[in-house]
Scaffold this motif. Structure first.
Motif, PDB file in Angstrom:
ATOM      1  N   ARG A 196       0.737  -0.995  -0.175  1.00 38.05           N
ATOM      2  CA  ARG A 196       0.449  -0.061   0.031  1.00 38.05           C
ATOM      3  C   ARG A 196       0.743   1.054   0.733  1.00 38.05           C
ATOM      4  O   ARG A 196       0.547   2.239  -0.522  1.00 38.05           O
ATOM      5  CB  ARG A 196      -1.084  -0.118   1.671  1.00 38.05           C
ATOM      6  CG  ARG A 196      -2.719  -1.043   1.081  1.00 38.05           C
ATOM      7  CD  ARG A 196      -3.017  -0.945   2.349  1.00 38.05           C
ATOM      8  NE  ARG A 196      -2.745  -1.241   3.184  1.00 38.05           N
ATOM      9  CZ  ARG A 196      -2.919  -1.689   4.484  1.00 38.05           C
ATOM     10  NH1 ARG A 196      -2.698  -3.018   3.928  1.00 38.05           N
ATOM     11  NH2 ARG A 196      -1.962  -1.753   4.906  1.00 38.05           N
ATOM     12  N   ALA A 197       1.902   0.871   0.950  1.00 37.57           N
ATOM     13  CA  ALA A 197       2.903   2.201   0.869  1.00 37.57           C
ATOM     14  C   ALA A 197       3.651   2.643  -0.208  1.00 37.57           C
ATOM     15  O   ALA A 197       3.739   3.386  -1.270  1.00 37.57           O
ATOM     16  CB  ALA A 197       3.812   2.390   1.976  1.00 37.57           C
ATOM     17  N   ILE A 198       3.895   1.845  -0.785  1.00 34.15           N
ATOM     18  CA  ILE A 198       4.278   2.070  -2.324  1.00 34.15           C
ATOM     19  C   ILE A 198       3.483   2.653  -3.677  1.00 34.15           C
ATOM     20  O   ILE A 198       3.734   3.461  -4.431  1.00 34.15           O
ATOM     21  CB  ILE A 198       5.403   0.606  -3.108  1.00 34.15           C
ATOM     22  CG1 ILE A 198       6.120  -0.193  -1.857  1.00 34.15           C
ATOM     23  CG2 ILE A 198       5.670   0.452  -4.424  1.00 34.15           C
ATOM     24  CD1 ILE A 198       6.765  -1.517  -2.240  1.00 34.15           C
ATOM     25  N   ILE A 199       2.164   1.934  -3.310  1.00 34.32           N
ATOM     26  CA  ILE A 199       1.304   2.077  -4.620  1.00 34.32           C
ATOM     27  C   ILE A 199       0.660   3.741  -3.773  1.00 34.32           C
ATOM     28  O   ILE A 199       0.864   4.330  -5.305  1.00 34.32           O
ATOM     29  CB  ILE A 199       0.230   1.763  -4.648  1.00 34.32           C
ATOM     30  CG1 ILE A 199      -0.217   1.669  -6.424  1.00 34.32           C
ATOM     31  CG2 ILE A 199      -0.743   1.509  -3.758  1.00 34.32           C
ATOM     32  CD1 ILE A 199       0.473   1.491  -7.127  1.00 34.32           C
ATOM     33  N   GLU A 200       0.995   4.014  -3.229  1.00 34.42           N
ATOM     34  CA  GLU A 200       0.571   5.579  -2.274  1.00 34.42           C
ATOM     35  C   GLU A 200       1.992   6.761  -3.405  1.00 34.42           C
ATOM     36  O   GLU A 200       1.494   7.670  -3.297  1.00 34.42           O
ATOM     37  CB  GLU A 200       0.817   5.475  -1.559  1.00 34.42           C
ATOM     38  CG  GLU A 200      -0.565   4.951  -0.521  1.00 34.42           C
ATOM     39  CD  GLU A 200      -0.578   4.859   1.189  1.00 34.42           C
ATOM     40  OE1 GLU A 200       0.091   5.649   2.106  1.00 34.42           O
ATOM     41  OE2 GLU A 200      -1.689   5.319   1.008  1.00 34.42           O
ATOM     42  N   LEU A 201       3.024   5.975  -2.856  1.00 30.95           N
ATOM     43  CA  LEU A 201       4.305   6.860  -3.199  1.00 30.95           C
ATOM     44  C   LEU A 201       4.133   6.772  -4.355  1.00 30.95           C
ATOM     45  O   LEU A 201       4.611   7.897  -5.471  1.00 30.95           O
ATOM     46  CB  LEU A 201       5.978   5.752  -3.281  1.00 30.95           C
ATOM     47  CG  LEU A 201       7.038   6.573  -3.398  1.00 30.95           C
ATOM     48  CD1 LEU A 201       7.205   7.695  -2.555  1.00 30.95           C
ATOM     49  CD2 LEU A 201       8.384   6.125  -2.931  1.00 30.95           C
TER      50      LEU A 201
END
Length: 249
Positions: free
Chosen positions: A173-178
């Motif tokens: 989730r953190a990667i796709i938000e980034l």
């Protein structure tokens, strides 16, 4: 000018083509998924585009200029499995490596570079691990550090080789938000991706690859069952809910 144009790219190992006459044009400010079965040449494509392996034929243009390996406009996140995580360095030093294209390899990073690197670590939730040896980090934490290094490069175009592999749900989730944040900044991001179930949620544009480009274009038009069958052949197994692909062998 398009961020990336690849024309008639062929790569061969021992005279056997692993990529054949690959051509595509990448739109600016989009998240682009590079999709295909194992052995399709996805990672090879990124490495050939970046000049990390030799091309038999073809050329790569970045903003209408022939790409040079030292071009600061391009950032790269390799597969986590290809990195020597036992190398004796900490997370902050790894991120600072992303600044060498700006400051040069023979100059020490300054205060502003370190502040920027710490800010990049903060963006991926890793600032408190800045002094931690990379060998002591979990797989997801290591991937976040490499994403922070890419951010520190301050590139316009990013190539990422399977950044979601081996990470937990929170890290994904953190990667796709980034990645979406980079897109909002006008950056162009190309991602080798294997999870067909998330393609429609994650990417604006896809390149379907199996040695050659089978199809490429906006996800809603290109990520179709017909094109997937052409790309994966008999290895594809799925349940249909409208046009949604649920599973793959």
């Amino acid at each position: 000018m398009n961020p990336v144009e690849v024309q008639n790219l062929t790569v061969a190992y021992q005279k056997k083509p692993v990529l054949k006459n690959v051509s595509f044009t990448v739109p600016e400010g989009k998240l682009i998924g590079i999709i295909g079965p194992n052995g399709a040449g996805k990672s090879t494509l990124i490495k050939a585009v970046l000049g990390m392996i030799p091309k038999a034929t073809g050329e790569v243009r970045v903003y209408d200029k022939l790409y040079r390996a030292k071009d600061r406009v391009v950032g790269y996140v390799p597969q986590r499995g290809s990195v020597d995580w036992d190398f004796p360095t900490n997370a902050l030093d790894v991120v600072l490596m992303g600044r060498y294209g700006h400051i040069g390899w023979f100059k020490r990073p300054g205060k502003k570079d370190k502040e920027l690197a710490l800010n990049c670590l903060e963006k991926v939730g890793m600032q408190e691990y800045a002094t931690r040896q990379i060998s002591q980090l979990s797989g997801g934490q290591q991937q976040r550090v490499f994403l922070a290094r890419a951010l520190a490069q301050d590139a316009k175009i990013y190539f990422m080789d399977e950044p979601f592999v081996g990470v937990d749900a929170a890290t994904e989730r953190a990667i796709i938000e980034l990645l979406n944040e980079l897109k909002q900044q006008g950056k162009t991001v190309l991602v080798v991706h294997h999870d067909l179930q998330t393609v429609k949620d994650y990417f604006d544009h896809v390149i379907l690859l199996n040695i050659s480009v089978i199809a490429e274009g906006p996800t809603e038009d290109t990520f179709t069952l017909k094109n997937l069958h052409q790309t994966y052949g008999g290895t594809l197994a799925f349940l249909e809910k409208g046009d949604i692909l649920v599973g793959q062998k």
